[in-house]
Design a protein around this motif. Structure first.
Motif, short mmCIF file in Angstrom:
data_model
loop_
_atom_site.label_atom_id
_atom_site.label_comp_id
_atom_site.label_asym_id
_atom_site.label_seq_id
_atom_site.Cartn_x
_atom_site.Cartn_y
_atom_site.Cartn_z
N ALA A 144 7.51 0.81 6.17
CA ALA A 144 7.30 0.74 7.63
C ALA A 144 7.11 2.10 8.28
O ALA A 144 6.92 2.18 9.49
CB ALA A 144 8.44 -0.02 8.28
N HIS A 145 7.11 3.20 7.45
CA HIS A 145 6.78 4.49 8.09
C HIS A 145 5.31 4.55 8.51
O HIS A 145 4.91 5.48 9.19
CB HIS A 145 7.16 5.68 7.21
CG HIS A 145 6.46 5.75 5.89
ND1 HIS A 145 7.04 6.27 4.77
CD2 HIS A 145 5.22 5.36 5.51
CE1 HIS A 145 6.18 6.21 3.76
NE2 HIS A 145 5.08 5.66 4.19
N HIS A 146 4.53 3.56 8.11
CA HIS A 146 3.15 3.48 8.61
C HIS A 146 3.09 2.77 9.95
O HIS A 146 2.02 2.60 10.53
CB HIS A 146 2.26 2.74 7.61
CG HIS A 146 2.14 3.45 6.30
ND1 HIS A 146 1.20 4.42 6.06
CD2 HIS A 146 2.88 3.38 5.17
CE1 HIS A 146 1.34 4.89 4.84
NE2 HIS A 146 2.36 4.27 4.27
N MET A 147 4.22 2.31 10.43
CA MET A 147 4.21 1.39 11.58
C MET A 147 5.17 1.81 12.68
O MET A 147 5.56 0.98 13.50
CB MET A 147 4.61 -0.01 11.09
CG MET A 147 3.72 -0.50 9.97
SD MET A 147 4.39 -1.97 9.21
CE MET A 147 4.54 -3.02 10.64
N SER A 183 0.81 -1.21 0.00
CA SER A 183 0.00 0.00 0.00
C SER A 183 0.84 1.26 0.00
O SER A 183 0.37 2.30 -0.44
CB SER A 183 -0.96 0.01 1.18
OG SER A 183 -1.97 -0.94 0.94
N HIS A 184 2.08 1.20 0.49
CA HIS A 184 2.85 2.41 0.27
C HIS A 184 3.17 2.60 -1.21
O HIS A 184 2.85 3.64 -1.77
CB HIS A 184 4.11 2.54 1.13
CG HIS A 184 4.72 3.86 0.80
ND1 HIS A 184 4.26 5.04 1.33
CD2 HIS A 184 5.60 4.20 -0.16
CE1 HIS A 184 4.87 6.04 0.72
NE2 HIS A 184 5.68 5.56 -0.18
N PRO A 185 3.75 1.57 -1.90
CA PRO A 185 3.91 1.75 -3.35
C PRO A 185 2.59 2.11 -4.03
O PRO A 185 2.57 2.89 -4.99
CB PRO A 185 4.42 0.38 -3.82
CG PRO A 185 5.14 -0.17 -2.64
CD PRO A 185 4.39 0.32 -1.43
CU LIG Z 1 3.48 5.35 2.95
#
Ligand SMILES: [Cu+2]
Ligand code: HEM
Length: 550
Positions: free
Chosen positions: A307-310, A258-260
């Motif tokens: 992992a910046h979402h985490m 989901s980041h890509p």
């Molecule tokens: Cu992201």
């Protein structure tokens, strides 16, 4: 690049019926392999689901008008924001520009007669419709209340239509992958003879970079979602600790796609903007190669930052620091593009037509969205801002604001090409201003709310947050008004007779060499190389906007 791109060769002496007219009948549309017709069917489908997702959005905002229950109960609220997010992400924003505008415009822009695999293209549309029907069918199973992110362990334990919804996203993924495969093959194999990689319009570079992500990242999401179904239906322990699984594993898998995927949503938007800005500035694009390479750089770097979402999900400080560091890099290619677009406009002869007004909105909104991303990228500030309205505001600036406004820019740009008709340009200019104001009124206050601690996905909130929530809700009405106005004058354009010249905006890319609307096979004969994609040197005099028959 000076000797770049081309002209449709053999003139337009032989008049064939345009692609909208021939062949006739509903069946001919449903079985068509013409990229333009498939693009239009995608466009109407996406716009329909945008309406549905938009109604859910208005309901969310209405509920948040007061700190307590306003129009629905808490459980319904959870279902409404889940459906809003899932529909907007998987049915609207991801397919909007590549599948609708990309299908219509890409082959025309590179001088091809169609995409490389026309039947696969039609199949991807049917797959999209199938996935969409499955997503809608979850309503019959009581809806889904997990949020569009389907986080475990909640998504593997709650009731409702979760399995069907994740299968819908799984199916939709194939539609996205097939479009990506098709575009990569099309760009490699079907460019007009003589069109090297650096004579391609930047739209094609954007589609190419997007396709790389679609092909590499989407399978990860597909498999992850299947694992949810396996755990729910078969009790296989993958995410549930009681069965020997790990719930945080889901977040890694999910964001690895989901980041890509957020770049699946923004790269095509940037691709549209790279076409609109030179046409309405009457200037060669500044930094062609920088823009082309930053698209590819974004596509590749996007895989390193998930992992910046985490940051607060319990990962090690060391890993957090690395991901934070890497995330800053992703802002660089985007900033390069913004600088190049501004440099393109600099001293250009700017025509403030609707597509350009939307492009300017895009520049402002995308810049705010991108810069606020840096606050979230910084490990220390993200601990405070994570899961607040700051995040909601941020991703709406980049997803809803940037992608949708670019979709509007592209639709207004290519509308005369698609349908041979012009909309009311004055209303279009007014609507673009209303949309810009409405959008910022809706989402700017949410940055403030979030930084003061308003959490996302909450049904009730503290009374001191109400003022800004009211502003935001009123903003959503202004935004909706702008969008309904847009729908009205676009539909009204069908009452005009067809009569647009081939090149109403004076663009220099190949689609403007075909009649408006084009014939089924796009070009009569082989296009001949004559000038670069953004070559605005004085001759030959482009057909000016003022000479338009409207
Ligand atoms: Cu992201
Ligand atoms: C039309 C104007 C829009 C309004 C007024 C609006 C409003 C909202 C609100 C209030 C939320 C927060 C729900 C909550 O967490 O409490 C939300 C979430 C969300 N919106 Fe929108 N939205 C709009 C357009 C869009 C568009 C075009 C997209 C397409 C990408 C989108 C994608 C999302 C997503 C992905 C979420 C997250 C859902 C979740 O995490 O549960 N929104 N929206």
């Amino acid at each position: 690049m000076s000797e770049g791109v081309l002209h449709a060769g053999a003139g337009h002496a032989v008049q064939h019926a345009d692609y909208l007219e021939e062949p006739r009948g509903l069946w001919s549309w449903l079985t068509t392999v013409d990229h333009k017709r498939i693009g239009l069917m995608y466009m109407w489908s996406v716009l329909f689901f945008f309406l549905v997702g938009g109604i859910f959005a208005l309901l969310i905002r209405l509920e948040l008008l007061t700190p307590r229950q306003t129009v629905m109960d808490a459980e319904t609220y959870n279902r409404v924001f889940t459906l809003h997010g899932a529909i907007m992400t998987f049915l609207v924003i991801i397919p909007a520009i590549p599948a609708a505008l990309g299908n219509f415009a890409l082959p025309l822009l590179i001088g091809a007669r169609d995409v490389a695999f026309p039947r696969l293209n039609l199949a991807s549309l049917y797959i999209y419709w199938t996935g969409a029907a499955m997503a809608v069918a979850t309503l019959a199973l009581g809806g889904v209340d997990t949020g569009w992110t389907f986080y475990t362990p909640y998504s593997t334990t709650t009731g409702g239509g979760v399995s069907l919804m994740v299968l819908a996203a799984f199916v939709l993924g194939f539609s996205s992958i097939f479009t990506g495969v098709n575009f990569i093959a099309t760009i490699h194999k079907l460019r007009a003879p003589g069109m090297g990689w650096f004579e391609m319009p930047l739209f094609a570079w954007g589609m190419y970079a997007t396709a790389i992500i679609q092909i590499l990242a989407t399978p990860v999401l597909g498999i992850t979602l299947l694992l949810i179904v396996m755990e729910r239906v078969l009790g296989v322990g993958i995410f549930d600790p009681q069965l020997g699984g790990d719930p945080v594993l889901f977040q890694h898998f999910f964001w690895f796609y989901s980041h890509p995927a957020v770049y699946i949503m923004i790269l095509p938007a940037m691709a549209v903007i790279s076409e609109v800005i030179p046409t309405f500035s009457k200037k060669t694009i500044f930094g062609y190669k920088a823009i082309a390479f930053s698209s590819v750089a974004i596509a590749l770097l996007g895989f390193l930052v998930w992992a910046h979402h985490m940051f607060v999900a319990g990962m090690s400080l060391f890993a957090g620091a690395i991901f934070s560091f890497l995330t800053f890099f992703i802002a660089v290619p985007s900033a390069i593009k913004v600088f190049n677009w501004i440099a393109t406009m600099w001293r250009g002869s700017i025509a403030l037509e609707a597509p350009m007004l939307h492009a300017i909105s895009f520049l402002l909104i995308f810049t705010i969205g991108g810069l606020t991303g840096l606050f979230l990228a910084a490990l220390s500030t993200d601990v405070h801002l994570h899961d607040t309205y700051f995040v909601v505001a941020h991703f709406h600036y980049v997803m809803a604001g940037s992608n949708l406004i670019a979709l509007l820019a592209g639709m207004h740009y290519w509308w005369p090409k698609m349908f041979g008709r012009m909309y009311n340009r004055r209303l279009a200019a007014i609507a673009s201003a209303i949309i810009f104001v409405g959008f910022n009124l809706t989402f700017l206050p949410q940055f403030v709310l979030g930084s003061r601690g308003m959490p996302r996905r909450y049904f009730n909130y503290l009374p001191q947050f109400q003022d800004l929530h009211v502003v935001s809700t009123v903003g959503s009405w202004v935004l909706a008004a702008g969008l309904f106005l847009t729908a009205a004058y676009l539909l009204a354009s069908f009452r005009q007779p067809k009569g647009m010249p081939a090149n109403p905006w004076g663009g220099r890319t190949l689609e403007w060499e075909t009649p408006s609307p084009p014939t089924t096979h796009n070009f009569e004969g082989q296009p001949v190389l004559q000038h670069g994609p953004y070559d605005y040197r004085p001759e030959p005099a482009p057909v000016g906007v003022k000479e338009m028959a409207h």
